[in-house]
Scaffold this active site. Structure first.
Site, short mmCIF file in Angstrom:
data_model
loop_
_atom_site.label_atom_id
_atom_site.label_comp_id
_atom_site.label_asym_id
_atom_site.label_seq_id
_atom_site.Cartn_x
_atom_site.Cartn_y
_atom_site.Cartn_z
N CYS A 102 35.91 28.46 40.98
CA CYS A 102 37.02 29.42 41.01
C CYS A 102 38.24 28.86 40.29
O CYS A 102 38.98 29.60 39.63
CB CYS A 102 37.36 29.77 42.45
SG CYS A 102 37.90 28.36 43.45
N HIS A 110 40.13 28.59 47.83
CA HIS A 110 39.74 29.49 46.74
C HIS A 110 40.91 29.69 45.79
O HIS A 110 42.08 29.62 46.21
CB HIS A 110 39.30 30.83 47.33
CG HIS A 110 38.58 31.74 46.38
ND1 HIS A 110 37.70 31.30 45.44
CD2 HIS A 110 38.63 33.10 46.24
CE1 HIS A 110 37.21 32.34 44.76
NE2 HIS A 110 37.77 33.43 45.22
N ASN A 140 39.90 38.56 41.59
CA ASN A 140 38.93 37.63 42.15
C ASN A 140 37.81 37.38 41.14
O ASN A 140 37.76 38.00 40.07
CB ASN A 140 38.37 38.21 43.46
CG ASN A 140 37.77 37.14 44.36
OD1 ASN A 140 37.74 35.96 44.02
ND2 ASN A 140 37.28 37.55 45.52
#
Length: 324
Positions: free
Chosen positions: A137, A270, A290
């Site tokens: 991520c 994240h 995302n």
């Protein structure tokens, strides 16, 4: 009764009625078919059903309590929260620390800018990607910001190579995690980043195959920002472009749509990209990109309420870079 309150009550009641825990077995069979799930044994299937049932109960509770957002059964619903975080996020401490990024203190009160702003409307944000089962991520969020920097400067959208960062950033640890500002530093160390077409994503750690002749973006300088006010992110967003931020993703897994108001803040795990902000039904929100695919959330995006440190969005120093 206030129209907004009435709307939220009706909306919340509708959401709460969407799922029935007693129908978990039939939901599970539909889930297996929709997401093409297969398990190695009946005992594993039973174990996954129990996890699914637990997640369904949480989805129902969230739909009843967080009336500005909606949660659903999705591709992660047979995974425990720990499994999802360990397989589909990836923010973690690097192997070593470097300090190339300049620290900037933003101590002035926020400016009175527009109530709404969204870099997507200006066509400065690339399409939603899917990191898969690779804890990268940090690479996606960092390069997402550089993609937008390039679009702002050159009026052209280009996808950059997360795989190059995974393979060639020897400070962060590829699919096993990394940080945002160290990713910028890695791009500076390498001299630049290639396009995704030249160095495609594989969702695995691999040998470094960097080709400096194919660099399309070079980083001149990177910054980390100390902000006293969460709302100051609005000014930063408008001035420098989309910003990678760190969050606790524990409460967004089952998200479908709306503004998340109740989000855990127990530890950052994240990285996502802040692309805009706005107001809906009196609730100010952030818009975040995302990396779980366009079939998750609001076409790959989600929204959280501003100024309550939702999901720990203010816990880590936001960062950005300046490109050549």
């Amino acid at each position: 009764m206030n129209k907004i309150v009435l709307y939220l009550l009706v909306y919340g009641a509708t959401l709460g009625a969407a799922y029935d825990l007693l129908k978990a077995p039939s939901y599970f069979e539909e889930f297996l078919h929709k997401f093409n799930k297969n398990y190695s044994s009946e005992s594993e299937k039973l174990r996954r059903f129990k996890i699914f049932q637990h997640n369904l109960e949480e989805i129902i509770n969230k739909n009843q309590n967080d009336t500005s957002a909606q949660y659903e059964i999705n591709k992660f619903s047979d995974l425990s929260k720990d499994e999802t975080i360990s397989k589909y996020t990836g923010l973690s401490l690097p192997l070593q620390k470097q300090n190339f990024c300049e620290v900037v203190v933003l101590d002035r009160p926020p400016d009175k800018g527009p109530l709404e702003f969204d870099w997507r409307r200006l066509n400065k944000v690339t399409s939603v990607k899917n990191q898969g089962m690779c804890g990268a991520c940090w690479a996606f969020a960092t390069l997402g910001s550089l993609e937008s920097q390039f679009a702002i400067k050159h009026d052209q959208l280009i996808n950059l190579s997360e795989q190059q960062l995974i393979d060639c950033d020897f400070v962060d640890v590829g699919c096993d995690g990394g940080l945002l500002h160290t990713a910028y530093e890695a791009v500076m160390n390498m001299g630049g980043i290639q396009a995704e077409n030249d160095y495609p994503y594989e969702a695995n750690n691999g040998p470094c195959r960097v080709n400096a002749a194919k660099f399309v973006v070079r980083v001149k300088k990177c910054y980390r920002y100390v902000t006293l006010f969460e709302e100051k992110l609005k000014d930063l967003l408008r001035i420098v472009g989309p910003i990678p931020v760190a969050i606790d993703a524990s409460d967004i897994v089952g998200y479908k749509r709306g503004i998340i108001r109740y989000c855990e803040n127990h530890g950052l795990n994240h990285a996502v990209l802040l692309v805009g902000y706005g107001v809906e039904n009196g609730i100010p929100f952030w818009i975040l990109k995302n990396t779980w695919g366009a079939d998750w959330g609001e076409q790959g995006y989600f929204r959280v309420q501003q100024n309550i440190n939702a999901c720990g969005i203010k816990n880590e120093l936001p960062s950005s870079a300046e490109i050549y």
